[in-house]
Design a protein around this motif. Structure first.
Motif, PDB file in Angstrom:
ATOM      1  N   HIS A 169       0.865  -1.378   0.007  1.00  0.00           N
ATOM      2  CA  HIS A 169      -0.148   0.076  -0.023  1.00  0.00           C
ATOM      3  C   HIS A 169       0.812   1.107  -0.138  1.00  0.00           C
ATOM      4  CE1 HIS A 169      -3.063   2.863   1.100  1.00  0.00           C
ATOM      5  NE2 HIS A 169      -3.932   1.991   0.742  1.00  0.00           N
ATOM      6  N   PRO A 170       0.849   2.096  -0.795  1.00  0.00           N
ATOM      7  CA  PRO A 170       1.290   3.558  -0.885  1.00  0.00           C
ATOM      8  C   PRO A 170       1.534   4.277   0.720  1.00  0.00           C
ATOM      9  CG  PRO A 170      -0.767   3.825  -1.984  1.00  0.00           C
ATOM     10  CD  PRO A 170      -0.620   2.494  -1.655  1.00  0.00           C
ATOM     11  N   GLU A 171       0.539   3.939   1.412  1.00  0.00           N
ATOM     12  CA  GLU A 171       0.456   4.627   2.714  1.00  0.00           C
ATOM     13  C   GLU A 171       1.669   3.947   3.704  1.00  0.00           C
ATOM     14  OE1 GLU A 171      -0.105   7.526   4.094  1.00  0.00           O
ATOM     15  OE2 GLU A 171      -1.075   7.959   2.232  1.00  0.00           O
ATOM     16  N   ALA A 172       2.047   2.547   3.293  1.00  0.00           N
ATOM     17  CA  ALA A 172       2.884   1.810   4.113  1.00  0.00           C
ATOM     18  C   ALA A 172       4.332   2.444   3.479  1.00  0.00           C
ATOM     19  CB  ALA A 172       2.751   0.332   3.720  1.00  0.00           C
ATOM     20  N   ALA A 173       4.597   2.707   2.166  1.00  0.00           N
ATOM     21  CA  ALA A 173       5.693   3.111   1.668  1.00  0.00           C
ATOM     22  C   ALA A 173       6.009   4.544   2.233  1.00  0.00           C
ATOM     23  CB  ALA A 173       5.544   3.415  -0.132  1.00  0.00           C
ATOM     24  N   ARG A 174       5.252   5.431   2.283  1.00  0.00           N
ATOM     25  CA  ARG A 174       5.187   6.741   3.052  1.00  0.00           C
ATOM     26  C   ARG A 174       5.926   6.562   4.364  1.00  0.00           C
ATOM     27  NH1 ARG A 174       2.745  11.655   2.554  1.00  0.00           N
ATOM     28  NH2 ARG A 174       0.773  10.830   1.276  1.00  0.00           N
ATOM     29  N   ALA A 175       5.050   5.823   5.181  1.00  0.00           N
ATOM     30  CA  ALA A 175       5.750   5.556   6.363  1.00  0.00           C
ATOM     31  C   ALA A 175       7.135   4.929   6.541  1.00  0.00           C
ATOM     32  CB  ALA A 175       4.706   4.405   7.407  1.00  0.00           C
ATOM     33  N   ALA A 176       7.376   3.837   5.745  1.00  0.00           N
ATOM     34  CA  ALA A 176       8.684   3.414   5.576  1.00  0.00           C
ATOM     35  C   ALA A 176       9.856   4.329   5.458  1.00  0.00           C
ATOM     36  CB  ALA A 176       8.684   2.256   4.858  1.00  0.00           C
ATOM     37  N   ALA A 177       9.307   5.140   4.386  1.00  0.00           N
ATOM     38  CA  ALA A 177      10.247   6.411   3.806  1.00  0.00           C
ATOM     39  C   ALA A 177      10.760   7.270   4.976  1.00  0.00           C
ATOM     40  CB  ALA A 177       9.933   6.983   2.516  1.00  0.00           C
ATOM     41  N   GLU A 178       9.757   7.860   5.730  1.00  0.00           N
ATOM     42  CA  GLU A 178       9.686   8.619   6.684  1.00  0.00           C
ATOM     43  C   GLU A 178      10.660   8.250   7.853  1.00  0.00           C
ATOM     44  OE1 GLU A 178       5.691  10.001   7.518  1.00  0.00           O
ATOM     45  OE2 GLU A 178       5.801  11.395   5.662  1.00  0.00           O
ATOM     46  N   ALA A 179      10.364   6.839   8.183  1.00  0.00           N
ATOM     47  CA  ALA A 179      10.995   6.093   9.240  1.00  0.00           C
ATOM     48  C   ALA A 179      12.479   6.019   8.917  1.00  0.00           C
ATOM     49  CB  ALA A 179      10.422   4.562   9.331  1.00  0.00           C
ATOM     50  N   ALA A 180      13.048   5.913   7.533  1.00  0.00           N
ATOM     51  CA  ALA A 180      14.263   6.111   7.075  1.00  0.00           C
ATOM     52  C   ALA A 180      14.871   7.254   7.075  1.00  0.00           C
ATOM     53  CB  ALA A 180      14.418   5.308   5.770  1.00  0.00           C
ATOM     54  N   GLY A 181      14.174   8.531   7.538  1.00  0.00           N
ATOM     55  CA  GLY A 181      14.588   9.581   7.508  1.00  0.00           C
ATOM     56  C   GLY A 181      14.381  10.569   6.269  1.00  0.00           C
ATOM     57  N   LEU A 182      13.453  10.168   5.190  1.00  0.00           N
ATOM     58  CA  LEU A 182      13.121  10.773   4.146  1.00  0.00           C
ATOM     59  C   LEU A 182      12.071  11.684   4.107  1.00  0.00           C
ATOM     60  CD1 LEU A 182      14.134   8.090   1.300  1.00  0.00           C
ATOM     61  CD2 LEU A 182      15.636   9.736   2.052  1.00  0.00           C
ATOM     62  N   GLN A 183      12.073  12.762   3.425  1.00  0.00           N
ATOM     63  CA  GLN A 183      10.891  13.549   3.560  1.00  0.00           C
ATOM     64  C   GLN A 183       9.961  13.212   2.110  1.00  0.00           C
ATOM     65  OE1 GLN A 183      12.900  17.473   3.168  1.00  0.00           O
ATOM     66  NE2 GLN A 183      12.731  17.402   5.422  1.00  0.00           N
ATOM     67  N   VAL A 184       8.675  12.881   2.177  1.00  0.00           N
ATOM     68  CA  VAL A 184       7.714  12.534   1.021  1.00  0.00           C
ATOM     69  C   VAL A 184       7.260  13.650   0.306  1.00  0.00           C
ATOM     70  CG1 VAL A 184       5.767  11.175   0.105  1.00  0.00           C
ATOM     71  CG2 VAL A 184       7.292  10.128   2.005  1.00  0.00           C
ATOM     72  N   LEU A 185       7.791  13.872  -0.875  1.00  0.00           N
ATOM     73  CA  LEU A 185       7.324  15.039  -1.760  1.00  0.00           C
ATOM     74  C   LEU A 185       6.166  14.826  -2.654  1.00  0.00           C
ATOM     75  CD1 LEU A 185      10.861  16.004  -2.891  1.00  0.00           C
ATOM     76  CD2 LEU A 185       9.813  16.682  -0.931  1.00  0.00           C
ATOM     77  N   ASP A 186       5.895  13.456  -2.795  1.00  0.00           N
ATOM     78  CA  ASP A 186       4.912  13.368  -3.966  1.00  0.00           C
ATOM     79  C   ASP A 186       4.353  11.888  -3.657  1.00  0.00           C
ATOM     80  OD1 ASP A 186       2.886  13.488  -5.871  1.00  0.00           O
ATOM     81  OD2 ASP A 186       4.212  13.524  -7.389  1.00  0.00           O
ATOM     82  N   PHE A 245       1.761   2.938  -8.004  1.00  0.00           N
ATOM     83  CA  PHE A 245       1.715   4.243  -7.260  1.00  0.00           C
ATOM     84  C   PHE A 245       3.094   4.910  -7.497  1.00  0.00           C
ATOM     85  CE2 PHE A 245       3.101   1.280  -3.910  1.00  0.00           C
ATOM     86  CZ  PHE A 245       4.486   2.107  -3.212  1.00  0.00           C
ATOM     87  N   LEU A 246       3.040   5.995  -7.507  1.00  0.00           N
ATOM     88  CA  LEU A 246       4.413   7.208  -7.523  1.00  0.00           C
ATOM     89  C   LEU A 246       4.710   7.488  -6.350  1.00  0.00           C
ATOM     90  CD1 LEU A 246       6.247   8.294 -10.046  1.00  0.00           C
ATOM     91  CD2 LEU A 246       5.060  10.393  -9.813  1.00  0.00           C
ATOM     92  N   ILE A 247       6.105   7.426  -5.983  1.00  0.00           N
ATOM     93  CA  ILE A 247       6.678   8.115  -4.693  1.00  0.00           C
ATOM     94  C   ILE A 247       7.816   8.848  -5.098  1.00  0.00           C
ATOM     95  CG2 ILE A 247       7.677   6.000  -3.872  1.00  0.00           C
ATOM     96  CD1 ILE A 247       7.093   6.927  -1.104  1.00  0.00           C
ATOM     97  N   GLU A 248       7.867  10.002  -4.847  1.00  0.00           N
ATOM     98  CA  GLU A 248       9.182  10.745  -4.592  1.00  0.00           C
ATOM     99  C   GLU A 248       9.487  11.124  -3.126  1.00  0.00           C
ATOM    100  OE1 GLU A 248      11.441  14.125  -7.403  1.00  0.00           O
ATOM    101  OE2 GLU A 248       9.067  14.217  -7.412  1.00  0.00           O
ATOM    102  N   ALA A 249      10.703  11.131  -2.644  1.00  0.00           N
ATOM    103  CA  ALA A 249      11.093  11.384  -1.665  1.00  0.00           C
ATOM    104  C   ALA A 249      12.576  11.776  -1.566  1.00  0.00           C
ATOM    105  CB  ALA A 249      11.079   9.989  -0.414  1.00  0.00           C
ATOM    106  N   ARG A 250      12.667  12.721  -0.507  1.00  0.00           N
ATOM    107  CA  ARG A 250      13.862  13.315  -0.393  1.00  0.00           C
ATOM    108  C   ARG A 250      14.811  13.223   0.907  1.00  0.00           C
ATOM    109  NH1 ARG A 250      13.006  19.572  -1.947  1.00  0.00           N
ATOM    110  NH2 ARG A 250      12.059  19.420   0.223  1.00  0.00           N
ATOM    111  N   LYS A 251      16.159  13.309   0.883  1.00  0.00           N
ATOM    112  CA  LYS A 251      16.980  13.339   1.941  1.00  0.00           C
ATOM    113  C   LYS A 251      17.159  14.650   2.365  1.00  0.00           C
ATOM    114  CE  LYS A 251      21.385  11.168   3.850  1.00  0.00           C
ATOM    115  NZ  LYS A 251      22.448  10.169   3.541  1.00  0.00           N
ATOM    116  N   PRO A 252      16.806  15.157   3.722  1.00  0.00           N
ATOM    117  CA  PRO A 252      17.125  16.356   4.126  1.00  0.00           C
ATOM    118  C   PRO A 252      18.587  16.812   3.994  1.00  0.00           C
ATOM    119  CG  PRO A 252      15.753  15.223   5.805  1.00  0.00           C
ATOM    120  CD  PRO A 252      16.321  14.097   4.715  1.00  0.00           C
ATOM    121  N   LEU A 253      18.877  17.938   3.918  1.00  0.00           N
ATOM    122  CA  LEU A 253      20.177  18.525   3.796  1.00  0.00           C
ATOM    123  C   LEU A 253      20.749  18.515   5.089  1.00  0.00           C
ATOM    124  CD1 LEU A 253      19.358  21.849   1.715  1.00  0.00           C
ATOM    125  CD2 LEU A 253      20.695  19.778   0.879  1.00  0.00           C
ATOM    126  N   SER A 254      20.235  18.352   6.051  1.00  0.00           N
ATOM    127  CA  SER A 254      20.968  18.206   7.378  1.00  0.00           C
ATOM    128  C   SER A 254      19.979  17.347   8.304  1.00  0.00           C
ATOM    129  CB  SER A 254      21.423  19.519   8.165  1.00  0.00           C
ATOM    130  OG  SER A 254      20.019  20.331   8.325  1.00  0.00           O
TER     131      SER A 254
END
Length: 254
Positions: A169-186, A245-254
Motif C-alpha cells: 500500500h502506498p501509505e505503507a511506503a510513505r511510513a517506511a520512507a519517513e522512518a528512514a529519515g526521508l521527506q515524501v514529496l509526492d 503508485f508513484l513516490i518521490e522522497a528527498r533526503k534532508p540537507l541536514s
C-alpha cells in the motif's frame, strides 16, 4: 478459426521471458499506463543529475529509454540473464551495471547519489536508499500497488486474505520512507485496466511476472488454464486491474 488452446499455450510456454520487455504481448494484451508518465518524468530528473542509480534495473530497458543519462550513472540487477541485457543496453551509453543480490547493503558508499530511481522494485530497502542518497538527493520510483492484477491471481489461487490484498500500500511506503529519515514529496496511486485477449498472453505474463502466481507452470495449472481459455473464448477477453503508485522522497540537507 482461431488457434487452439494447445497451440497458444505451447507457444507462450516456449518463448524467452528474460528482460523486462513486454513487446511479445503486443496485440495479445493491453495495459493502461499511469497518467504521470514514469519514464518521461524519470528522464527529466536523470538529465539534471550528476550521479544517479537505478535499482533493480531489469534488462535496463526503462533506463535506456531516457534521452540523457546522468553524468555518472550506475544500475544494479540481481538476475544474471537480465544483467547481460542491461549491460548490452547501458554500457555503450557510459552507465556501469553491477550484479547485486537486492539485499542490504547496496555496493556504494554513503551519500553518493543525488538521484536514485527504481521502477517496480520487488523489495524496497528504505534505510539503504537513505544511506546512499546525498543530502538533498531524491528517490523517484513507480511501484506496484495493492491487489494488483488480483482478478488473475485469485482465478488461479482463490480468494486471498486481506493482509495480502492490502500489501504494497502506498501509505505503507510513505511510513517506511519517513522512518528512514526521508521527506515524501509526492505520493499518488491509480487503478488501471489490464486486458488479456488470449490464453497465451496469460501464460507469458505469469511466466514473466513470477510473483503473481508463485511456482507457476503450465503443467501445474493446466485445468485452470483450459477453463480460463474457454472463458476468454466466450467473453472475448479477461479484464484485470493493475495498481501503480508513484513516490518521490528527498533526503534532508541536514
Amino acid at each position: 478459426m482461431g488457434r487452439s488452446f494447445e497451440e497458444l499455450v505451447a507457444e507462450a510456454d516456449s518463448v524467452p521471458v528474460d528482460g523486462w520487455d513486454f513487446s511479445w504481448l503486443d496485440g495479445r494484451a493491453t495495459e493502461q499506463r499511469p497518467s504521470w508518465g514514469y519514464q518521461r518524468s524519470m528522464g527529466e530528473r536523470m538529465a539534471g543529475a550528476e550521479v544517479a542509480l537505478d535499482i533493480q534495473t531489469g534488462g535496463g530497458e526503462v533506463l535506456a529509454g531516457v534521452p540523457r543519462l546522468a553524468e555518472r550513472t550506475f544500475a544494479t540487477e540481481s538476475w544474471e540473464p537480465n544483467l547481460a541485457k542491461a549491460r548490452a543496453l547501458l554500457e555503450p551509453r557510459g552507465a556501469q551495471v553491477l550484479l547485486d543480490a537486492d539485499e542490504p547493503p547496496l555496493p556504494f558508499e554513503d551519500n553518493t547519489f543525488d538521484l536514485v530511481v527504481s521502477r517496480h522494485p520487488v523489495t524496497v530497502w528504505w534505510a539503504e536508499i537513505a544511506r546512499v542518497l546525498a543530502p538533498g538527493g531524491t528517490y523517484f520510483s513507480q511501484q506496484v500497488g495493492p491487489a494488483s492484477v488480483f482478478e488473475l491471481v485469485e482465478f488461479f489461487l482463490g480468494p486471498q486474505p486481506e493482509e495480502v490484498r492490502n500489501g504494497r500500500h502506498p501509505e505503507a511506503a510513505r511510513a517506511a520512507a519517513e522512518a528512514a529519515g526521508l521527506q515524501v514529496l509526492d505520493l499518488r496511486m491509480e487503478s488501471l485496466r489490464t486486458v488479456f485477449h488470449d490464453i497465451g498472453a496469460v501464460v507469458y505474463f505469469l511466466r514473466k511476472v513470477i510473483w503473481m502466481v508463485p511456482g507457476f507452470t503450465v503443467a501445474e495449472y493446466l485445468p485452470d488454464l483450459r477453463r480460463l481459455h474457454e472463458r476468454i473464448e466466450s467473453e472475448g477477453s479477461f479484464l484485470a486491474h493493475t495498481t501503480r503508485f508513484l513516490i518521490e522522497a528527498r533526503k534532508p540537507l541536514s
